[in-house]
Design an enzyme around this catalytic site. Structure first.
Site, short mmCIF file in Angstrom:
data_model
loop_
_atom_site.label_atom_id
_atom_site.label_comp_id
_atom_site.label_asym_id
_atom_site.label_seq_id
_atom_site.Cartn_x
_atom_site.Cartn_y
_atom_site.Cartn_z
N LYS A 1 0.83 -1.22 0.00
CA LYS A 1 0.00 0.00 0.00
C LYS A 1 0.86 1.26 0.00
O LYS A 1 0.60 2.19 -0.74
CB LYS A 1 -0.94 0.02 1.23
CG LYS A 1 -1.93 -1.13 1.27
CD LYS A 1 -2.93 -0.98 2.40
CE LYS A 1 -2.31 -1.12 3.77
NZ LYS A 1 -1.91 -2.50 4.13
N ARG B 1 -9.91 0.53 8.78
CA ARG B 1 -9.48 -0.84 9.04
C ARG B 1 -10.52 -1.62 9.83
O ARG B 1 -10.29 -2.78 10.16
CB ARG B 1 -8.21 -0.78 9.89
CG ARG B 1 -6.95 -1.29 9.20
CD ARG B 1 -5.80 -1.07 10.17
NE ARG B 1 -4.63 -1.82 9.83
CZ ARG B 1 -3.58 -1.33 9.18
NH1 ARG B 1 -3.59 -0.10 8.73
NH2 ARG B 1 -2.53 -2.08 8.98
N ARG C 1 11.23 -6.75 4.71
CA ARG C 1 11.16 -5.32 5.03
C ARG C 1 11.77 -5.05 6.41
O ARG C 1 12.35 -3.99 6.64
CB ARG C 1 9.70 -4.86 5.00
CG ARG C 1 9.52 -3.37 5.21
CD ARG C 1 8.10 -2.91 4.92
NE ARG C 1 7.20 -3.22 6.00
CZ ARG C 1 5.87 -2.97 5.97
NH1 ARG C 1 5.32 -2.43 4.89
NH2 ARG C 1 5.11 -3.27 6.99
N ARG D 1 11.03 -1.74 11.98
CA ARG D 1 9.73 -1.84 12.63
C ARG D 1 9.65 -3.13 13.45
O ARG D 1 9.76 -4.22 12.89
CB ARG D 1 8.61 -1.82 11.58
CG ARG D 1 8.30 -0.43 11.07
CD ARG D 1 7.26 -0.45 9.98
NE ARG D 1 6.04 -1.14 10.35
CZ ARG D 1 4.93 -1.14 9.60
NH1 ARG D 1 4.92 -0.47 8.46
NH2 ARG D 1 3.87 -1.79 10.00
N ARG E 1 -0.98 -9.98 12.96
CA ARG E 1 -1.48 -8.89 12.10
C ARG E 1 -2.36 -9.46 10.99
O ARG E 1 -3.37 -8.85 10.62
CB ARG E 1 -0.32 -8.09 11.51
CG ARG E 1 0.34 -7.18 12.57
CD ARG E 1 1.74 -6.77 12.18
NE ARG E 1 1.78 -5.91 11.01
CZ ARG E 1 2.90 -5.66 10.33
NH1 ARG E 1 4.04 -6.21 10.70
NH2 ARG E 1 2.86 -4.85 9.28
P1 ADP Z 1 0.78 -2.57 7.63
O1 ADP Z 1 -0.33 -2.27 6.66
O2 ADP Z 1 2.03 -3.03 7.00
O3 ADP Z 1 0.32 -3.46 8.77
P2 ADP Z 1 0.60 0.12 8.78
O4 ADP Z 1 1.75 1.02 8.84
O5 ADP Z 1 -0.56 0.48 7.92
O6 ADP Z 1 1.23 -1.26 8.35
O7 ADP Z 1 0.03 -0.13 10.25
C1 ADP Z 1 0.86 -0.51 11.32
C2 ADP Z 1 0.05 -0.64 12.61
O8 ADP Z 1 -0.52 0.64 12.94
C3 ADP Z 1 -1.14 -1.59 12.57
O9 ADP Z 1 -0.77 -2.94 12.81
C4 ADP Z 1 -2.01 -1.00 13.71
O10 ADP Z 1 -1.52 -1.37 14.98
C5 ADP Z 1 -1.80 0.49 13.57
N1 ADP Z 1 -2.84 1.08 12.68
C6 ADP Z 1 -2.63 1.65 11.46
N2 ADP Z 1 -3.80 2.07 10.93
C7 ADP Z 1 -4.77 1.76 11.82
C8 ADP Z 1 -6.18 1.91 11.86
N3 ADP Z 1 -6.86 2.47 10.84
N4 ADP Z 1 -6.86 1.47 12.95
C9 ADP Z 1 -6.23 0.91 13.98
N5 ADP Z 1 -4.89 0.72 14.02
C10 ADP Z 1 -4.16 1.13 12.96
#
Ligand code: ADP
Length: 192
Positions: free
Chosen positions: A14, A89, A128, A134, A146
């Site tokens: 993404k 999400r 990654r 991370r 996740r």
């Molecule tokens: P990825 O899509 O690779 O999991 P992101 O950077 O989008 O990575 O998200 C990392 C973490 O941030 C998620 O696992 C969650 O803990 C938190 N997070 C991100 N966006 C949201 C959201 N919309 N609602 C709740 N938690 C979120």
């Protein structure tokens, strides 16, 4: 105005594709994950809260996430459109986003969903981890969580947009350029 939701499991690409879409369509990129990580780095109250969820691969609570996202949108009054990356999400976030945008006379144009299988996702995230630093990328059991959380809480959000005829699924495996072309084609079709 074009407002896109870029959707897909962790590791689907993404972030990479959001950059391409931003450039092509002149959108403001709002990545909730990036915003949380910036807050963690800056040691804000929001960052401290978010970190306790993110490091275990769980979702940050809806109320906090929705409020943060709305204030980010409000801070870009001149935007020609937005790309929402990592948001919504949950079903609750999707409903909140719709209501919030409607209150501003805006709407989601399309959800672009990147489709990638689980084995490929885990391999990409572990790879990654070598450069991202991370903690949620480095541990296979956190990655597995996740993916579980994604399937349970997040995947159903696609049905929400499908019900509005806004879901467009794109094959997320292939070269970065090929995937970008698939996404551009999808967006251009919505514009017609
Ligand atoms: P990825 O899509 O690779 O999991 P992101 O950077 O989008 O990575 O998200 C990392 C973490 O941030 C998620 O696992 C969650 O803990 C938190 N997070 C991100 N966006 C949201 C959201 N919309 N609602 C709740 N938690 C979120």
């Amino acid at each position: 105005m074009i407002n896109l939701v870029l959707f897909g499991p962790p590791g689907a690409g993404k972030g990479t594709q959001a950059e391409r879409l931003v450039e092509k369509y002149n959108l403001v990129h709002l990545s909730t994950g990036d915003i949380f990580r910036r807050n963690i780095k800056a040691g804000t109250e929001l960052g401290v809260l978010a970190k306790s969820y993110m490091n275990d691969g769980n979702l940050v609570p809806d109320e906090v996430t929705i409020q943060m996202l709305e204030s980010e949108v409000n801070s870009h009054p001149q935007a020609k459109g937005f790309i929402f990356d990592g948001f919504p999400r949950t079903q609750k976030q999707a409903e909140a986003l719709d209501a919030f945008l409607a209150s501003k006379d805006m709407a989601i144009t399309a959800m672009l969903a990147l489709n990638v299988d689980d084995d490929e996702l885990t391999a990409r995230l572990l790879n990654r981890a070598k450069t991202s630093g991370r903690p949620d990328d480095a541990d296979p059991s956190i990655i597995a969580n996740r993916i579980v959380v994604y399937k349970k809480e997040t995947a159903p959000v696609a049905n929400f947009y499908e019900g509005q005829n806004k879901l467009h699924v794109v094959d997320g495996v292939g070269s970065i350029d090929d995937i970008s072309q698939r996404l551009f084609q999808a967006v251009d079709n919505y514009g017609k």
